[in-house]
Design a protein around this motif. Structure first.
Motif, PDB file in Angstrom:
ATOM      1  N   SER A   1     -25.741  34.352  20.084  1.00 38.07           N
ATOM      2  CA  SER A   1     -25.150  35.652  19.813  1.00 38.07           C
ATOM      3  C   SER A   1     -25.204  36.510  21.065  1.00 38.07           C
ATOM      4  O   SER A   1     -26.066  36.332  21.930  1.00 38.07           O
ATOM      5  CB  SER A   1     -25.856  36.352  18.648  1.00 38.07           C
ATOM      6  OG  SER A   1     -27.195  36.678  18.987  1.00 38.07           O
TER       7      SER A   1
ATOM      8  N   ASP B   1     -28.284  42.772  14.226  1.00 35.95           N
ATOM      9  CA  ASP B   1     -27.151  43.054  13.351  1.00 35.95           C
ATOM     10  C   ASP B   1     -25.810  42.613  13.903  1.00 35.95           C
ATOM     11  O   ASP B   1     -24.883  43.409  14.046  1.00 35.95           O
ATOM     12  CB  ASP B   1     -27.064  44.566  13.076  1.00 35.95           C
ATOM     13  CG  ASP B   1     -28.413  45.190  12.876  1.00 35.95           C
ATOM     14  OD1 ASP B   1     -28.572  46.369  13.221  1.00 35.95           O
ATOM     15  OD2 ASP B   1     -29.297  44.485  12.379  1.00 35.95           O
ATOM     16  N   THR B   2     -25.711  41.356  14.178  1.00 39.60           N
ATOM     17  CA  THR B   2     -24.488  40.886  14.798  1.00 39.60           C
ATOM     18  C   THR B   2     -24.253  39.445  14.388  1.00 39.60           C
ATOM     19  O   THR B   2     -25.165  38.738  13.974  1.00 39.60           O
ATOM     20  CB  THR B   2     -24.570  41.003  16.321  1.00 39.60           C
ATOM     21  OG1 THR B   2     -23.316  40.653  16.896  1.00 39.60           O
ATOM     22  CG2 THR B   2     -25.624  40.056  16.869  1.00 39.60           C
ATOM     23  N   GLU B   3     -23.005  39.022  14.504  1.00 38.95           N
ATOM     24  CA  GLU B   3     -22.646  37.664  14.129  1.00 38.95           C
ATOM     25  C   GLU B   3     -23.263  36.655  15.084  1.00 38.95           C
ATOM     26  O   GLU B   3     -23.198  36.811  16.306  1.00 38.95           O
ATOM     27  CB  GLU B   3     -21.128  37.547  14.165  1.00 38.95           C
ATOM     28  CG  GLU B   3     -20.592  36.157  13.890  1.00 38.95           C
ATOM     29  CD  GLU B   3     -19.079  36.122  13.953  1.00 38.95           C
ATOM     30  OE1 GLU B   3     -18.466  37.178  14.176  1.00 38.95           O
ATOM     31  OE2 GLU B   3     -18.514  35.029  13.769  1.00 38.95           O
TER      32      GLU B   3
ATOM     33  N   LYS C   1     -20.305  44.392   7.707  1.00 33.20           N
ATOM     34  CA  LYS C   1     -19.487  43.886   8.801  1.00 33.20           C
ATOM     35  C   LYS C   1     -19.045  42.493   8.412  1.00 33.20           C
ATOM     36  O   LYS C   1     -19.883  41.645   8.127  1.00 33.20           O
ATOM     37  CB  LYS C   1     -20.292  43.793  10.104  1.00 33.20           C
ATOM     38  CG  LYS C   1     -20.973  45.071  10.555  1.00 33.20           C
ATOM     39  CD  LYS C   1     -21.810  44.802  11.804  1.00 33.20           C
ATOM     40  CE  LYS C   1     -22.641  46.007  12.185  1.00 33.20           C
ATOM     41  NZ  LYS C   1     -23.487  45.743  13.387  1.00 33.20           N
TER      42      LYS C   1
END
Lengths: 114, 112
Positions: free
Chosen positions: A95, A100-102, B55
């Motif tokens: 990543s 908080d991220t894909e 998201k």
């Protein structure tokens, strides 16, 4: 853009042998994670690199497992000597940012120890 | 610490709906959903954050019940392409640096 690639896709080795798995993350992704799924159970966290540094290796099962990420690019996971219970699918993910991220996963390496 | 997913498997006909649940005994900061087709890499679907932010892909819907520490993924008007194994991954604390605790997966089969 190439995704996360893992080599080999399958590996069958005998107990006591050594195996090295490789993961090439997406270019520019500082965060690289290793996970393992054993016998259709949960996917379990092994460790997390930020660039070439180990941020968290709390999931590594024992000292037969050694992970490296030279130069902050690709990573290797070596199992030496392999035991029967090491069989499973080893996933790598990368990543751009932690948290908080894909996270982008590779297709996994299926390791079978016989 | 690993979240619990239910059901373990579900078989649907095209057009039917299904719900996959992901429950944790720990207070959650975020829930990540992935879908994996056989032999392929798990593919990101959605992140749900504490506080309500989401998201992800517009066509996938999910909820996050902070009081129950549970997330649900909704498969609506299912298509054949929805088949696969769905995993939820949870972050317990915001500074866990993306370290996810995954459930055992829910296998979804959509038939014509």
């Amino acid at each position: 853009e190439a995704g996360v690639t893992q080599f080999p896709s399958h590996s069958v080795i005998e107990k006591g042998q050594t195996v090295t798995l490789r993961c090439d993350p997406i270019s520019g992704h500082d965060n690289l994670y290793w996970y393992r799924r054993v016998m259709g159970k949960e996917i379990k966290f092994l460790l997390h690199f930020v660039k070439e540094s180990k941020q968290d290796e709390s999931g590594m099962p024992n000292n037969r497992f050694l992970a490296e990420r030279t130069g902050g690019t690709y990573s290797t996971l070596k199992v030496q000597p392999a035991e029967l219970e090491d069989s499973g699918v080893y996933f790598c993910a990368s990543s751009l940012l932690p948290g908080d991220t894909e996270a982008f996963f590779g297709q996994g390496t299926r390791l079978t120890v016989v | 610490q690993q979240p619990v997913q239910s059901p373990q498997a579900v078989i649907l006909r095209e057009g039917e709906d299904a719900v996959i649940n992901c429950s944790s005994s720990k207070a959650l900061y975020s829930v990540h959903w992935y879908r994996q087709k056989h032999g392929e890499a798990p593919v990101f679907l959605m992140i749900l954050l504490k506080g309500g932010e989401q998201k992800g892909h517009e066509k996938i819907s999910a909820s996050f019940n902070e009081k129950k520490q549970q997330s649900s993924l909704y498969l609506t008007a299912s298509q054949l392409s929805y088949s696969g194994t769905y995993f939820c991954g949870t972050e317990i604390i915001p500074d866990s640096w993306g370290k996810l605790q995954f459930g055992a997966g829910t296998q979804v089969v959509v038939t014509p």
